[in-house]
Write an enzyme that holds these catalytic residues in place. Structure first.
Site, short mmCIF file in Angstrom:
data_model
loop_
_atom_site.label_atom_id
_atom_site.label_comp_id
_atom_site.label_asym_id
_atom_site.label_seq_id
_atom_site.Cartn_x
_atom_site.Cartn_y
_atom_site.Cartn_z
N CYS A 1 0.98 -1.52 -0.28
CA CYS A 1 0.07 0.10 -0.12
C CYS A 1 1.00 1.37 0.26
O CYS A 1 1.61 1.26 -0.79
CB CYS A 1 -0.98 -0.28 0.92
SG CYS A 1 -2.70 0.71 0.72
N HIS B 1 -3.18 -5.61 1.80
CA HIS B 1 -2.17 -5.45 3.01
C HIS B 1 -2.25 -6.94 3.58
O HIS B 1 -3.39 -7.82 3.68
CB HIS B 1 -2.99 -4.76 3.91
CG HIS B 1 -2.61 -3.12 4.17
ND1 HIS B 1 -2.47 -2.61 4.70
CD2 HIS B 1 -4.07 -2.94 3.03
CE1 HIS B 1 -2.13 -1.31 4.36
NE2 HIS B 1 -2.89 -1.82 3.81
N GLU C 1 -0.30 -8.40 5.48
CA GLU C 1 -0.04 -8.41 6.64
C GLU C 1 -1.77 -8.35 7.64
O GLU C 1 -1.17 -8.90 8.91
CB GLU C 1 0.51 -6.94 6.98
CG GLU C 1 0.72 -6.20 7.61
CD GLU C 1 0.10 -5.17 5.43
OE1 GLU C 1 0.20 -5.59 4.94
OE2 GLU C 1 -0.62 -4.03 6.28
N1 GLN Z 1 -3.43 6.32 0.88
C1 GLN Z 1 -2.13 5.90 1.31
C2 GLN Z 1 -1.28 6.70 1.50
O1 GLN Z 1 -1.30 7.53 -0.34
C3 GLN Z 1 -1.81 4.38 1.70
C4 GLN Z 1 -3.52 3.27 2.29
C5 GLN Z 1 -2.18 2.96 2.97
O2 GLN Z 1 -1.67 2.46 2.82
N2 GLN Z 1 -3.05 1.42 3.61
O3 GLN Z 1 -0.16 6.84 1.54
#
Ligand code: GLN
Length: 196
Positions: free
Chosen positions: A79, A173, A175
């Site tokens: 992410c 994710h 994890e």
């Molecule tokens: N939207 C977040 C960002 O731009 C990422 C979201 C996440 O890691 N769950 O950093």
């Protein structure tokens, strides 16, 4: 084998728990001093990429880690971690560019699913294996990949997992689920790198 987890912000503890479960030693990276300890792989967790990028720079970890990733250190970004790896970000302010590694030849769109679909869960195939539970939280997706990048998974036609040599990135994710297969894939990448 020891895996470092960037621990300046975000969902790092869940990665530590997953690695504990897999019997892998871990190291939390909070500042430059932590980089002196040996580690064989690096996980960049989910969280807020803008905050993580700033803290990486402030703590003197951005340039040294970027150098090690470029030299082949296996790295896995989930992410926000994917955003930190992306060479190109399609929606960031030109005036205030995000400090990040920019080591992976992918173009990433942040918060790509908009407000309504900001968080969702699905089950999809990854790297030819079935039924990965995937949790997306204000997730990015990959809009374009360079020639050296292998696409590992798509959801609704969008690339949400990819690999380029020593670099692995997922929009979701792993994890936050009980399925350890993505982490196991990353541990195999570390073993191959260690043997080389
Ligand atoms: N939207 C977040 C960002 O731009 C990422 C979201 C996440 O890691 N769950 O950093």
């Amino acid at each position: 084998m020891r895996v470092a987890v960037l621990a300046v912000q975000g969902a790092f503890i869940e990665h530590i728990h997953m690695l504990d479960r897999l019997g892998v030693a871990t190291l939390e990276l909070r500042n430059q001093d932590d980089l002196a300890r040996p580690f064989d792989g690096l996980i960049l967790p989910g969280g807020e990429s803008t905050t993580m990028g700033r803290l990486l720079r402030e703590q003197g970890m951005l340039a040294p880690l970027q150098k090690r990733i470029s030299a082949g250190l296996p790295v896995f970004g989930t992410c926000a971690g994917m955003i930190l790896l992306a060479r190109y970000l399609s929606n960031q302010g030109e005036a205030d560019p995000l400090p990040h590694f920019a080591t992976m030849d992918i173009k990433v769109r942040r918060n790509a699913y908009g407000r309504q679909l900001g968080s969702f869960h699905t089950v999809a195939e990854m790297a030819g294996l079935p039924d990965f539970p995937m949790t997306f939280i204000r997730a990015p997706y990959i809009e374009a990949v360079g020639p050296g990048v292998e696409v590992l998974a798509r959801v609704e036609g969008r690339i949400i997992a990819a690999r380029q040599n020593n670099q692995l990135a997922t929009s979701f994710h792993p994890e936050l689920t009980a399925d350890a297969r993505v982490h196991e894939l990353f541990l195999r990448m570390i073993k191959v790198a260690d043997a080389a």
